[in-house]
Design a protein around this motif. Structure first.
Motif, PDB file in Angstrom:
ATOM      1  N   TYR A  87      87.492 -54.857 -53.317  1.00  0.00           N
ATOM      2  CA  TYR A  87      86.333 -53.621 -52.836  1.00  0.00           C
ATOM      3  C   TYR A  87      85.266 -54.285 -53.432  1.00  0.00           C
ATOM      4  CZ  TYR A  87      89.191 -52.106 -49.237  1.00  0.00           C
ATOM      5  OH  TYR A  87      90.061 -51.868 -48.413  1.00  0.00           O
ATOM      6  N   ASN A  88      85.809 -53.973 -55.523  1.00  0.00           N
ATOM      7  CA  ASN A  88      84.066 -55.129 -56.143  1.00  0.00           C
ATOM      8  C   ASN A  88      83.712 -55.565 -55.431  1.00  0.00           C
ATOM      9  OD1 ASN A  88      82.964 -54.095 -58.625  1.00  0.00           O
ATOM     10  ND2 ASN A  88      83.903 -55.804 -58.789  1.00  0.00           N
ATOM     11  N   SER A  89      84.119 -56.695 -55.737  1.00  0.00           N
ATOM     12  CA  SER A  89      83.435 -58.662 -55.178  1.00  0.00           C
ATOM     13  C   SER A  89      81.972 -57.910 -54.075  1.00  0.00           C
ATOM     14  CB  SER A  89      84.811 -59.045 -55.304  1.00  0.00           C
ATOM     15  OG  SER A  89      84.974 -59.052 -53.170  1.00  0.00           O
ATOM     16  N   LEU A  90      82.511 -56.776 -52.948  1.00  0.00           N
ATOM     17  CA  LEU A  90      82.287 -56.748 -51.841  1.00  0.00           C
ATOM     18  C   LEU A  90      80.807 -56.242 -52.245  1.00  0.00           C
ATOM     19  CD1 LEU A  90      84.341 -55.563 -48.919  1.00  0.00           C
ATOM     20  CD2 LEU A  90      83.673 -58.002 -49.147  1.00  0.00           C
ATOM     21  N   SER A  91      80.463 -55.708 -53.684  1.00  0.00           N
ATOM     22  CA  SER A  91      78.808 -55.278 -53.264  1.00  0.00           C
ATOM     23  C   SER A  91      78.683 -55.742 -55.281  1.00  0.00           C
ATOM     24  CB  SER A  91      79.425 -53.514 -53.615  1.00  0.00           C
ATOM     25  OG  SER A  91      80.220 -53.301 -54.592  1.00  0.00           O
ATOM     26  N   SER A  92      79.623 -56.668 -55.686  1.00  0.00           N
ATOM     27  CA  SER A  92      78.674 -57.253 -56.592  1.00  0.00           C
ATOM     28  C   SER A  92      77.626 -58.326 -56.801  1.00  0.00           C
ATOM     29  CB  SER A  92      80.634 -57.635 -57.539  1.00  0.00           C
ATOM     30  OG  SER A  92      81.293 -57.604 -57.990  1.00  0.00           O
ATOM     31  N   PRO A  93      76.734 -57.883 -57.367  1.00  0.00           N
ATOM     32  CA  PRO A  93      75.706 -58.732 -57.628  1.00  0.00           C
ATOM     33  C   PRO A  93      75.160 -60.058 -57.769  1.00  0.00           C
ATOM     34  CG  PRO A  93      75.630 -57.633 -59.423  1.00  0.00           C
ATOM     35  CD  PRO A  93      76.964 -56.797 -58.853  1.00  0.00           C
ATOM     36  N   THR A  94      76.292 -60.282 -58.126  1.00  0.00           N
ATOM     37  CA  THR A  94      76.238 -62.071 -58.300  1.00  0.00           C
ATOM     38  C   THR A  94      78.284 -62.550 -58.759  1.00  0.00           C
ATOM     39  OG1 THR A  94      76.563 -61.906 -61.178  1.00  0.00           O
ATOM     40  CG2 THR A  94      74.746 -62.077 -59.718  1.00  0.00           C
ATOM     41  N   MET A  95      78.172 -63.839 -58.368  1.00  0.00           N
ATOM     42  CA  MET A  95      79.524 -63.927 -57.926  1.00  0.00           C
ATOM     43  C   MET A  95      80.355 -64.017 -59.642  1.00  0.00           C
ATOM     44  SD  MET A  95      82.641 -65.851 -57.307  1.00  0.00           S
ATOM     45  CE  MET A  95      82.209 -66.373 -55.563  1.00  0.00           C
ATOM     46  N   LYS A  96      79.146 -63.708 -60.752  1.00  0.00           N
ATOM     47  CA  LYS A  96      79.917 -63.982 -62.333  1.00  0.00           C
ATOM     48  C   LYS A  96      80.205 -62.205 -62.539  1.00  0.00           C
ATOM     49  CE  LYS A  96      78.650 -65.082 -66.649  1.00  0.00           C
ATOM     50  NZ  LYS A  96      79.247 -63.931 -67.547  1.00  0.00           N
ATOM     51  N   ASP A  97      79.582 -61.610 -62.198  1.00  0.00           N
ATOM     52  CA  ASP A  97      80.116 -59.955 -62.011  1.00  0.00           C
ATOM     53  C   ASP A  97      81.520 -60.011 -61.478  1.00  0.00           C
ATOM     54  OD1 ASP A  97      77.505 -59.551 -63.080  1.00  0.00           O
ATOM     55  OD2 ASP A  97      76.465 -58.926 -61.519  1.00  0.00           O
ATOM     56  N   ALA A  98      81.663 -60.672 -60.316  1.00  0.00           N
ATOM     57  CA  ALA A  98      82.858 -60.046 -59.606  1.00  0.00           C
ATOM     58  C   ALA A  98      83.751 -61.096 -60.458  1.00  0.00           C
ATOM     59  CB  ALA A  98      82.897 -60.744 -58.196  1.00  0.00           C
ATOM     60  N   LEU A  99      83.875 -62.106 -60.373  1.00  0.00           N
ATOM     61  CA  LEU A  99      84.750 -62.496 -61.755  1.00  0.00           C
ATOM     62  C   LEU A  99      85.406 -61.945 -63.008  1.00  0.00           C
ATOM     63  CD1 LEU A  99      83.713 -66.700 -61.015  1.00  0.00           C
ATOM     64  CD2 LEU A  99      86.199 -64.775 -60.168  1.00  0.00           C
ATOM     65  N   ASP A 100      83.928 -61.545 -63.564  1.00  0.00           N
ATOM     66  CA  ASP A 100      84.354 -60.501 -64.832  1.00  0.00           C
ATOM     67  C   ASP A 100      84.762 -59.298 -64.627  1.00  0.00           C
ATOM     68  OD1 ASP A 100      82.945 -62.469 -65.951  1.00  0.00           O
ATOM     69  OD2 ASP A 100      81.192 -62.130 -66.656  1.00  0.00           O
TER      70      ASP A 100
END
Length: 272
Positions: A229-242
Motif C-alpha cells: 500500500y505504501n508503494s502506491l503513493s510513494s513519490p519515487t521507486m527508491k522511497d518505496a524500496l527503502d
C-alpha cells in the motif's frame, strides 16, 4: 391498526442489530444485517460499521476480517430513502468520527487484512465498501457496478480512488462513467474479484482464504502488506524500496525463527 403496525415495525428496526460481529478462530466476521433493505447503509449502520472495524483493529486475537451482507446481497449502497428525505444532509460533522465517510469505515486504512465476501449486488456505496477490502471473494451471483451514476449520486467513499488502483484507470473509468453492471465472471477477468465460487458459498470461500492467511507468520505478512500500500503513493521507486527494506528488517526475528523451523523439518525429512 395501521398506526400500531407502523409503530411496531419502527420499533423492530430500531432494536435490530444493524451490524453483527463474531470472532471464530482468529477470523473476525462483520455482517451488515439489513437484508430487507438489500443491506443499504444508513447513518446508524455506518456508525456501527465504524465501531466494528475499530474492534477488529484493536483485538490482537483477530488476524483477518471478513465483511459480508446478510441474505442475498452484499450491499446496494447508501440508503436513498434517507437521502430523499433530506436526513443525509442534516447529519452534523460530529455524528461520525473524524475522517469517516457516509458508508462508515471506507476512509480507514486498516492495519490487518480484510476480505469481502460478495453475494448478489455490491453496487454504488456497496462497491466502495468492497474496495475497502484487500481482496474480494465473489459468488457466481455477484454483480458489481457504480449504480449511483444512474441517479446522480457521486462516489464519496473511495470509489474514484481505490477502483483505478485495483483494476486500472481505463477500466475504472468505464464503470464510473457508464454505471453499467459487471458480472462475477467479468469482475474476475478484470481483477475486481479475486475468486469466484458457487452461489451461496462466498462466505465459505472467504473463510478458507482467511484461514490460509492466518496460518502464516503474522509479522512478516503485515509488513509486506503495508509495503504494498505504501508503494502506491510513494513519490519515487527508491522511497518505496527503502520503506520495504526498513519494514522488512524490523521483523527479521520472525524470519530467523521460521527458517529454523524449516531446517528442522528438512532434517527430519532427510532422515525419513
Amino acid at each position: 391498526f395501521s398506526f400500531l403496525f407502523g409503530r411496531s415495525l419502527l420499533t423492530t428496526m430500531s432494536m435490530r442489530q444493524l451490524v453483527k460481529t463474531r470472532l471464530v478462530d482468529g477470523i473476525f466476521i462483520i455482517t451488515i444485517n439489513n437484508a430487507d433493505r438489500n443491506n443499504c447503509v444508513g447513518h446508524p449502520t455506518a456508525k456501527a460499521l465504524v465501531e466494528a472495524c475499530k474492534r477488529f483493529e484493536t483485538d490482537d486475537t483477530a488476524k483477518v476480517a471478513i465483511l459480508q451482507g446478510e441474505g442475498a446481497n452484499f450491499c446496494c449502497g447508501y440508503d436513498l430513502k434517507e437521502v430523499s428525505e433530506g436526513a443525509f444532509a442534516n447529519h452534523d460533522s460530529q455524528s461520525l468520527p473524524e475522517n469517516f465517510r457516509p458508508m462508515g469505515p471506507s476512509a480507514m486504512a486498516l492495519r490487518k487484512p480484510l476480505i469481502a465476501a460478495v453475494e448478489g449486488y455490491a453496487v454504488a456505496g456497496g462497491l466502495e465498501l468492497s474496495l475497502l477490502a484487500d481482496v474480494r471473494v465473489a459468488s457466481s451471483s455477484a454483480r458489481f457496478g457504480v449504480f449511483c451514476r444512474r441517479v446522480g449520486v457521486p462516489l464519496l467513499d473511495g470509489g474514484t480512488v481505490r477502483l483505478p488502483k485495483v483494476i486500472g484507470v481505463g477500466r475504472a473509468l468505464d464503470l464510473i462513467l457508464t454505471g453499467r453492471e459487471v458480472s462475477a465472471e467479468e469482475a474476475l477477468s478484470i481483477g475486481l474479484a479475486n475468486r469466484v465460487v458457487e452461489k451461496g458459498k462466498a462466505l465459505e470461500g472467504a473463510i478458507t482464504m482467511a484461514k490460509l492467511i492466518a496460518s502464516h507468520p503474522n509479522a512478516c505478512m503485515l509488513v509486506d502488506r503495508t509495503s504494498v500500500y505504501n508503494s502506491l503513493s510513494s513519490p519515487t521507486m527508491k522511497d518505496a524500496l527503502d520503506f520495504e527494506y526498513s519494514e522488512g528488517v524490523s521483523v527479521l526475528a520472525e524470519s530467523i525463527q521460521g527458517a529454523g523451523k524449516f531446517m528442522t523439518r528438512e532434517r527430519v525429512n532427510a532422515k525419513l
